[in-house]
Design an enzyme around this catalytic site. Structure first.
Site, PDB file in Angstrom:
ATOM      1  N   GLU A 127       0.796  -1.239   0.000  1.00 57.83           N
ATOM      2  CA  GLU A 127       0.000   0.000   0.000  1.00 57.83           C
ATOM      3  C   GLU A 127       0.828   1.289   0.000  1.00 57.83           C
ATOM      4  OE1 GLU A 127      -2.822  -0.282   3.235  1.00 57.83           O
ATOM      5  OE2 GLU A 127      -3.851  -1.979   2.329  1.00 57.83           O
ATOM      6  N   ASN A 169       2.096  -5.200  -3.157  1.00 55.24           N
ATOM      7  CA  ASN A 169       0.683  -5.480  -2.885  1.00 55.24           C
ATOM      8  C   ASN A 169      -0.073  -4.187  -2.612  1.00 55.24           C
ATOM      9  OD1 ASN A 169      -1.338  -7.597  -2.251  1.00 55.24           O
ATOM     10  ND2 ASN A 169      -1.220  -6.837  -0.142  1.00 55.24           N
ATOM     11  N   HIS A 205     -10.390  -6.265  -2.447  1.00 55.91           N
ATOM     12  CA  HIS A 205     -11.486  -6.060  -1.492  1.00 55.91           C
ATOM     13  C   HIS A 205     -12.610  -5.378  -2.272  1.00 55.91           C
ATOM     14  CE1 HIS A 205      -9.068  -7.219   1.912  1.00 55.91           C
ATOM     15  NE2 HIS A 205      -8.127  -6.356   1.587  1.00 55.91           N
ATOM     16  N   GLU A 232      -6.160 -10.728  -1.203  1.00 54.91           N
ATOM     17  CA  GLU A 232      -6.983 -10.467  -0.008  1.00 54.91           C
ATOM     18  C   GLU A 232      -8.468 -10.433  -0.377  1.00 54.91           C
ATOM     19  OE1 GLU A 232      -5.590  -7.105   2.269  1.00 54.91           O
ATOM     20  OE2 GLU A 232      -3.487  -7.565   1.846  1.00 54.91           O
ATOM     21  N   ASP A 234     -12.253 -10.436  -0.830  1.00 51.13           N
ATOM     22  CA  ASP A 234     -13.554 -10.527  -0.153  1.00 51.13           C
ATOM     23  C   ASP A 234     -14.529  -9.637  -0.914  1.00 51.13           C
ATOM     24  OD1 ASP A 234     -12.566  -8.043   0.875  1.00 51.13           O
ATOM     25  OD2 ASP A 234     -12.262  -8.866   2.885  1.00 51.13           O
TER      26      ASP A 234
HETATM   27  C1  XIL Z   1      -6.327  -6.177   8.339  1.00 51.11           C
HETATM   28  C2  XIL Z   1      -6.664  -7.345   9.252  1.00 51.11           C
HETATM   29  O1  XIL Z   1      -7.594  -8.182   8.589  1.00 51.11           O
HETATM   30  C3  XIL Z   1      -7.236  -6.836  10.546  1.00 51.11           C
HETATM   31  O2  XIL Z   1      -7.372  -7.908  11.483  1.00 51.11           O
HETATM   32  C4  XIL Z   1      -6.333  -5.756  11.154  1.00 51.11           C
HETATM   33  O3  XIL Z   1      -6.968  -5.198  12.289  1.00 51.11           O
HETATM   34  C5  XIL Z   1      -6.040  -4.660  10.155  1.00 51.11           C
HETATM   35  O4  XIL Z   1      -5.485  -5.235   8.991  1.00 51.11           O
HETATM   36  N1  XIL Z   1      -5.030  -4.551   3.701  1.00 51.11           N
HETATM   37  C6  XIL Z   1      -4.027  -5.379   4.149  1.00 51.11           C
HETATM   38  C7  XIL Z   1      -4.266  -6.250   5.329  1.00 51.11           C
HETATM   39  O5  XIL Z   1      -2.974  -5.472   3.507  1.00 51.11           O
HETATM   40  O6  XIL Z   1      -3.101  -6.427   6.109  1.00 51.11           O
HETATM   41  C8  XIL Z   1      -5.363  -5.709   6.201  1.00 51.11           C
HETATM   42  O7  XIL Z   1      -5.629  -6.676   7.205  1.00 51.11           O
HETATM   43  C9  XIL Z   1      -6.595  -5.418   5.372  1.00 51.11           C
HETATM   44  C10 XIL Z   1      -6.310  -4.362   4.338  1.00 51.11           C
END
Ligand code: XIL
Length: 298
Positions: A127, A169, A205, A232, A234
């Site tokens: 990020e 990422n 996401h 990641e 969802d």
């Molecule tokens: C999130 C986790 O799922 C949570 O448990 C934590 O509180 C915050 O981080 N992008 C990412 C992940 O790269 O590491 C994040 O994970 C979600 C967004």
């Protein structure tokens, strides 16, 4: 195949989940994990705050609980994440300049060395680009150490674990837009200058729909000579969730360098997205319609 992992493997891919060390004592959770997935990502346990709580003093106990579970079951491990503006330990949050740069590179070296040989792919930097249309780097303490902090991190990671695929990422980079194009330009520059980078992670996401140019975006990164991983995934539950999951699978399978998909949790109740019910299993561990459509698309 009859499971996500086995079906993905038939296509030369992996299918993974983000997992939490604290849930490895939940038998419903672990039985789904062991049955369905052949890759894991530590949801929080390999981040900077977890692994280096005080400077130079490392704690891998929770990361190891996840790694040991994966290794004993023959699962791949995605390492997440060596450097990120978030979830830094307080001591790093308060640093700047060359002291922070040195601490960050030391962190990369120590963590990647500790897990050398065990990690399939590392999210070396997470990020680092700004949202919106600027195409700029995100402002952060790491960015303020100099624009070359990302390449320095990738070079340190390569030296520490030459066998791991090294990934950049990010989120909101799933479609073709100014932010993903900025990442694209960085990867192209790294490839042209010999900075070691092997893959791009698209966090993915999603709300209720998938971008229409998702596959085209995956393809343009692949065409730079890097793998793409959906890292990641969802998707908000609604009338389109099952269809949307299948679209993601089809987009990845259509690009030979899209090598695997990871969902960001197992049951809806495990998700960081709370009420969105964004995952493949309900709170009781039952398969959802989105599970079935995902399996059928693989
Ligand atoms: C999130 C986790 O799922 C949570 O448990 C934590 O509180 C915050 O981080 N992008 C990412 C992940 O790269 O590491 C994040 O994970 C979600 C967004």
């Amino acid at each position: 195949g009859t499971t996500l992992g086995a079906s993905a493997a038939e296509k030369g891919r992996y299918f993974g989940a983000a997992i939490a060390a604290g849930r490895l004592s939940d038998s419903t959770y672990v039985s789904i994990l062991n049955r369905e997935f052949n890759s894991v990502t530590a949801e929080n346990e390999m981040k900077w705050d977890a692994t280096e709580p005080s400077q130079g003093s490392f704690n891998f106990s929770n990361g190891d609980r996840i790694a040991n579970h994966a290794i004993s079951r023959g699962m791949k491990i995605r390492g997440h994440a060596l450097l990120w503006h978030a979830q830094q330990p307080p001591w790093a949050q308060n640093m700047s300049g060359s002291a922070l740069r040195n601490a960050a590179i030391n962190h990369v070296t120590r963590v990647a060395s500790y897990y050398r040989g065990k990690i399939h792919s590392w999210d070396v930097v997470n990020e680092a680009f700004a949202d919106g249309t600027s195409g700029a780097r995100r402002d952060s303490n790491l960015q303020r150490t100099g624009n070359d902090w990302i390449e320095a991190a990738f070079r340190a990671a390569r030296a520490a674990d030459p066998g791991a695929k090294l990934c950049y990422n990010d989120y909101n980079t799933d479609s073709i837009n100014p932010k993903s194009t900025a990442v694209y330009n960085m990867v192209r520059d790294f490839k042209s200058r010999g900075v070691p980078i092997d893959c791009v992670g698209l966090q993915s996401h999603f709300g209720t729909t998938i971008p229409s140019d998702y596959q085209a975006n995956i393809q343009r990164f692949a065409d730079l000579g890097v793998d793409v991983q959906i890292t990641e995934l969802d998707i908000t539950q609604g009338s389109n969730q099952a269809n949307a999951y299948a679209q993601v699978v089809r987009a990845c399978l259509a690009v030979s360098r899209c090598t695997g998909i990871t969902v960001w949790g197992i049951r809806d109740s495990d998700s960081w997205r709370g009420g969105d019910n964004a995952l493949l299993f309900d709170a009781s561990g039952n398969k959802k319609a989105a599970y079935t459509s995902t399996l059928n698309a693989l």
